[in-house]
Design a protein around this motif. Structure first.
Motif, PDB file in Angstrom:
ATOM      1  N   LEU A  99       0.640  -3.696 -16.648  1.00  0.00           N
ATOM      2  CA  LEU A  99       1.179  -2.337 -16.615  1.00  0.00           C
ATOM      3  C   LEU A  99       0.971  -1.587 -17.920  1.00  0.00           C
ATOM      4  O   LEU A  99       1.524  -0.504 -18.109  1.00  0.00           O
ATOM      5  N   SER A 100       0.171  -2.140 -18.817  1.00  0.00           N
ATOM      6  CA  SER A 100       0.046  -1.562 -20.153  1.00  0.00           C
ATOM      7  C   SER A 100      -0.522  -0.142 -20.129  1.00  0.00           C
ATOM      8  O   SER A 100      -0.186   0.688 -20.982  1.00  0.00           O
ATOM      9  N   ARG A 101      -1.377   0.162 -19.153  1.00  0.00           N
ATOM     10  CA  ARG A 101      -1.981   1.503 -19.110  1.00  0.00           C
ATOM     11  C   ARG A 101      -0.952   2.586 -18.787  1.00  0.00           C
ATOM     12  O   ARG A 101      -1.205   3.766 -18.986  1.00  0.00           O
ATOM     13  N   TYR A 102       0.227   2.156 -18.291  1.00  0.00           N
ATOM     14  CA  TYR A 102       1.297   3.117 -17.991  1.00  0.00           C
ATOM     15  C   TYR A 102       2.334   3.184 -19.110  1.00  0.00           C
ATOM     16  O   TYR A 102       3.364   3.847 -18.978  1.00  0.00           O
ATOM     17  N   ASN A 103       2.070   2.480 -20.209  1.00  0.00           N
ATOM     18  CA  ASN A 103       2.917   2.520 -21.405  1.00  0.00           C
ATOM     19  C   ASN A 103       4.403   2.264 -21.130  1.00  0.00           C
ATOM     20  O   ASN A 103       5.263   3.089 -21.449  1.00  0.00           O
ATOM     21  N   PRO A 104       4.745   1.133 -20.544  1.00  0.00           N
ATOM     22  CA  PRO A 104       6.161   0.825 -20.329  1.00  0.00           C
ATOM     23  C   PRO A 104       6.895   0.646 -21.657  1.00  0.00           C
ATOM     24  O   PRO A 104       6.292   0.217 -22.655  1.00  0.00           O
ATOM     25  N   ASP A 105       8.172   0.971 -21.659  1.00  0.00           N
ATOM     26  CA  ASP A 105       9.002   0.810 -22.854  1.00  0.00           C
ATOM     27  C   ASP A 105       9.090  -0.678 -23.190  1.00  0.00           C
ATOM     28  O   ASP A 105       9.533  -1.486 -22.370  1.00  0.00           O
ATOM     29  N   GLY A 123       0.777  -1.228   0.000  1.00  0.00           N
ATOM     30  CA  GLY A 123       0.000   0.000   0.000  1.00  0.00           C
ATOM     31  C   GLY A 123       0.807   1.277   0.000  1.00  0.00           C
ATOM     32  O   GLY A 123       0.271   2.362  -0.216  1.00  0.00           O
ATOM     33  N   ARG A 124       2.126   1.187   0.245  1.00  0.00           N
ATOM     34  CA  ARG A 124       2.949   2.400   0.221  1.00  0.00           C
ATOM     35  C   ARG A 124       3.192   2.821  -1.223  1.00  0.00           C
ATOM     36  O   ARG A 124       3.604   2.004  -2.056  1.00  0.00           O
ATOM     37  N   ALA A 125       2.990   4.095  -1.520  1.00  0.00           N
ATOM     38  CA  ALA A 125       3.117   4.591  -2.893  1.00  0.00           C
ATOM     39  C   ALA A 125       4.531   4.445  -3.432  1.00  0.00           C
ATOM     40  O   ALA A 125       4.739   4.304  -4.638  1.00  0.00           O
ATOM     41  N   GLU A 126       5.531   4.475  -2.528  1.00  0.00           N
ATOM     42  CA  GLU A 126       6.926   4.401  -2.975  1.00  0.00           C
ATOM     43  C   GLU A 126       7.435   2.976  -3.132  1.00  0.00           C
ATOM     44  O   GLU A 126       8.595   2.757  -3.504  1.00  0.00           O
ATOM     45  N   GLN A 127       6.597   1.979  -2.854  1.00  0.00           N
ATOM     46  CA  GLN A 127       7.026   0.595  -3.024  1.00  0.00           C
ATOM     47  C   GLN A 127       7.323   0.291  -4.491  1.00  0.00           C
ATOM     48  O   GLN A 127       6.681   0.832  -5.393  1.00  0.00           O
ATOM     49  N   THR A 128       8.281  -0.596  -4.704  1.00  0.00           N
ATOM     50  CA  THR A 128       8.652  -0.931  -6.085  1.00  0.00           C
ATOM     51  C   THR A 128       7.527  -1.644  -6.830  1.00  0.00           C
ATOM     52  O   THR A 128       7.537  -1.683  -8.059  1.00  0.00           O
ATOM     53  N   VAL A 129       6.566  -2.212  -6.091  1.00  0.00           N
ATOM     54  CA  VAL A 129       5.443  -2.900  -6.745  1.00  0.00           C
ATOM     55  C   VAL A 129       4.250  -1.979  -6.971  1.00  0.00           C
ATOM     56  O   VAL A 129       3.254  -2.403  -7.555  1.00  0.00           O
ATOM     57  N   ALA A 130       4.334  -0.725  -6.518  1.00  0.00           N
ATOM     58  CA  ALA A 130       3.274   0.238  -6.821  1.00  0.00           C
ATOM     59  C   ALA A 130       3.238   0.417  -8.347  1.00  0.00           C
ATOM     60  O   ALA A 130       4.286   0.565  -8.980  1.00  0.00           O
ATOM     61  N   PRO A 131       2.059   0.404  -8.968  1.00  0.00           N
ATOM     62  CA  PRO A 131       1.959   0.337 -10.435  1.00  0.00           C
ATOM     63  C   PRO A 131       2.808   1.347 -11.210  1.00  0.00           C
ATOM     64  O   PRO A 131       3.528   0.965 -12.131  1.00  0.00           O
ATOM     65  N   LYS A 132       2.738   2.628 -10.865  1.00  0.00           N
ATOM     66  CA  LYS A 132       3.492   3.631 -11.616  1.00  0.00           C
ATOM     67  C   LYS A 132       4.996   3.416 -11.470  1.00  0.00           C
ATOM     68  O   LYS A 132       5.752   3.525 -12.439  1.00  0.00           O
ATOM     69  N   GLN A 133       5.420   3.114 -10.256  1.00  0.00           N
ATOM     70  CA  GLN A 133       6.832   2.849 -10.002  1.00  0.00           C
ATOM     71  C   GLN A 133       7.276   1.589 -10.731  1.00  0.00           C
ATOM     72  O   GLN A 133       8.369   1.529 -11.300  1.00  0.00           O
ATOM     73  N   HIS A 134       6.411   0.601 -10.720  1.00  0.00           N
ATOM     74  CA  HIS A 134       6.712  -0.676 -11.362  1.00  0.00           C
ATOM     75  C   HIS A 134       6.868  -0.503 -12.872  1.00  0.00           C
ATOM     76  O   HIS A 134       7.799  -1.039 -13.488  1.00  0.00           O
ATOM     77  N   ALA A 135       5.949   0.244 -13.472  1.00  0.00           N
ATOM     78  CA  ALA A 135       6.004   0.461 -14.922  1.00  0.00           C
ATOM     79  C   ALA A 135       7.287   1.190 -15.322  1.00  0.00           C
ATOM     80  O   ALA A 135       7.874   0.904 -16.373  1.00  0.00           O
ATOM     81  N   LYS A 136       7.720   2.109 -14.493  1.00  0.00           N
ATOM     82  CA  LYS A 136       8.938   2.870 -14.768  1.00  0.00           C
ATOM     83  C   LYS A 136      10.174   1.986 -14.721  1.00  0.00           C
ATOM     84  O   LYS A 136      11.122   2.175 -15.494  1.00  0.00           O
TER      85      LYS A 136
END
Length: 334
Positions: free
Chosen positions: A265-271, A202-215
């Motif tokens: 993670l497709s909605r975050y458009n990962p490379d 649930g922490r936003a800075e976790q590596t598994v948080a979706p936006k962080q994960h996609a990056k």
């Protein structure tokens, strides 16, 4: 992590007799907060159990590598700073590890874990299996529990050292190396009956948080390449039964990576370049995994399809992605 560390270390405090059954290495990875101070407080109070290792920052893998060098115990398990153990279950776990048959025979011990929120309220329980307590690689392969999580795994320390285990440093998501690579040394598994690990989500800075994960999902590709490299190096010297289990678990991991990129993670458009690089590597150097992954079938809203097969042939996945995200949203509402 200082906000969570004391809670995690306190979860290891048991009765005096059991405190003598384990050591806890507190890895301070160059933290500038109170991590070292908190760790040394526990070390001062329980000097026979806790030991602080202050080191320069090297990320997750470097902590695992240093801890493996320093560890004195028969078995080794990782506890992240923001997580904790269920203390009552931990007591039973220590008794389990101290059994003569486990001490002599267990290569890997698998256990359940619980996902909790930041207030430690349970969100989901991850159950491995109920039977049997002791099993072989071929028996495990039949259990359909081939996607392993670091929270539910404990290794025999000697096995990791014998195989020259070194975890990748400087990137995230290297826990997949910890769960998969040692399978090539494992001949005997044991199941501990209990949810020892409480995994905080649930922490936003976790590596598994979706936006962080996609990056940073490209890091998972690098980890997969490392696992494949070790697999290729040790394949011919690995017992057939252990290798067959590794094949199954590694294929599940590979399919998971495609699923991450193409759907989760497709909605975050990962490379997609790292995924394409992995795809080329599989096709050229690991054709058996390439061919098997092409047959991977998933079912979304009762509709089966082959996402990897379709993507490789340039087919549009838009409708499949929409269905996936609808199903994902429905599951989260339950």
């Amino acid at each position: 992590m200082e906000a969570y560390l004391e809670r995690g270390l306190s979860s290891l405090i048991v009765d005096d007799a059991r405190m003598q059954l384990f050591e806890a290495l507190i890895m301070n990875d160059g933290s500038k907060d109170r991590t070292s101070e908190i760790g040394h407080q526990f070390e001062a109070k329980y000097p026979d159990t806790f030991r602080v290792i202050d080191k320069e920052n090297g990320h997750y893998g470097s902590c695992v590598n240093r801890g493996l060098k320093e560890a004195k115990g028969t078995f080794v398990k990782v506890l992240d700073a923001d997580d904790r153990f269920d203390t009552e279950v931990f007591k039973k776990y220590l008794d389990f590890l101290n059994r003569d048959d486990v001490q002599a025979d267990a290569d890997i011990i698998l256990s359940d874990y619980t996902e909790v929120d930041e207030e430690s309220e349970a969100e989901s329980y991850h159950h491995f299996t109920s039977e049997p307590e002791r099993f072989s690689p071929s028996q495990m392969a039949q259990m359909d529990k081939l996607f392993l999580f670091i929270h539910g795994i404990t290794h025999r320390t000697e096995n990791l050292r014998k195989m020259g285990y070194v975890q990748t440093e400087g990137i995230s998501y290297t826990d997949a190396e910890w769960t998969l690579i040692p399978l090539m040394m494992a001949k005997t598994f044991y199941r501990f009956d209990g949810a020892l690990y409480l995994y905080t989500k649930g922490r936003a800075e976790q590596t598994v948080a979706p936006k962080q994960h996609a990056k940073n999902v490209w890091m998972e590709i690098e980890v997969a390449k490392k696992i494949l490299s070790v697999y290729k190096e040790k394949k011919n010297s690995t017992p057939a039964e252990s290798l067959a289990l590794m094949d199954d678990c590694l294929l599940v991991q590979i399919n998971h990576l495609y699923q991450l990129y193409l759907f989760s993670l497709s909605r975050y458009n990962p490379d997609l370049k790292p995924l394409k690089d992995l795809d080329t590597l599989l096709k050229c150097d690991f054709p058996e995994f390439y061919e098997k992954s092409d047959e991977y079938t998933t079912t979304v809203l009762k509709i089966p399809f082959k996402p990897i097969h379709n993507w490789r042939r340039g087919r549009n996945l838009s409708i499949q992605r929409i269905l996936y995200h609808i199903a994902d949203s429905v599951n989260k509402m339950r």
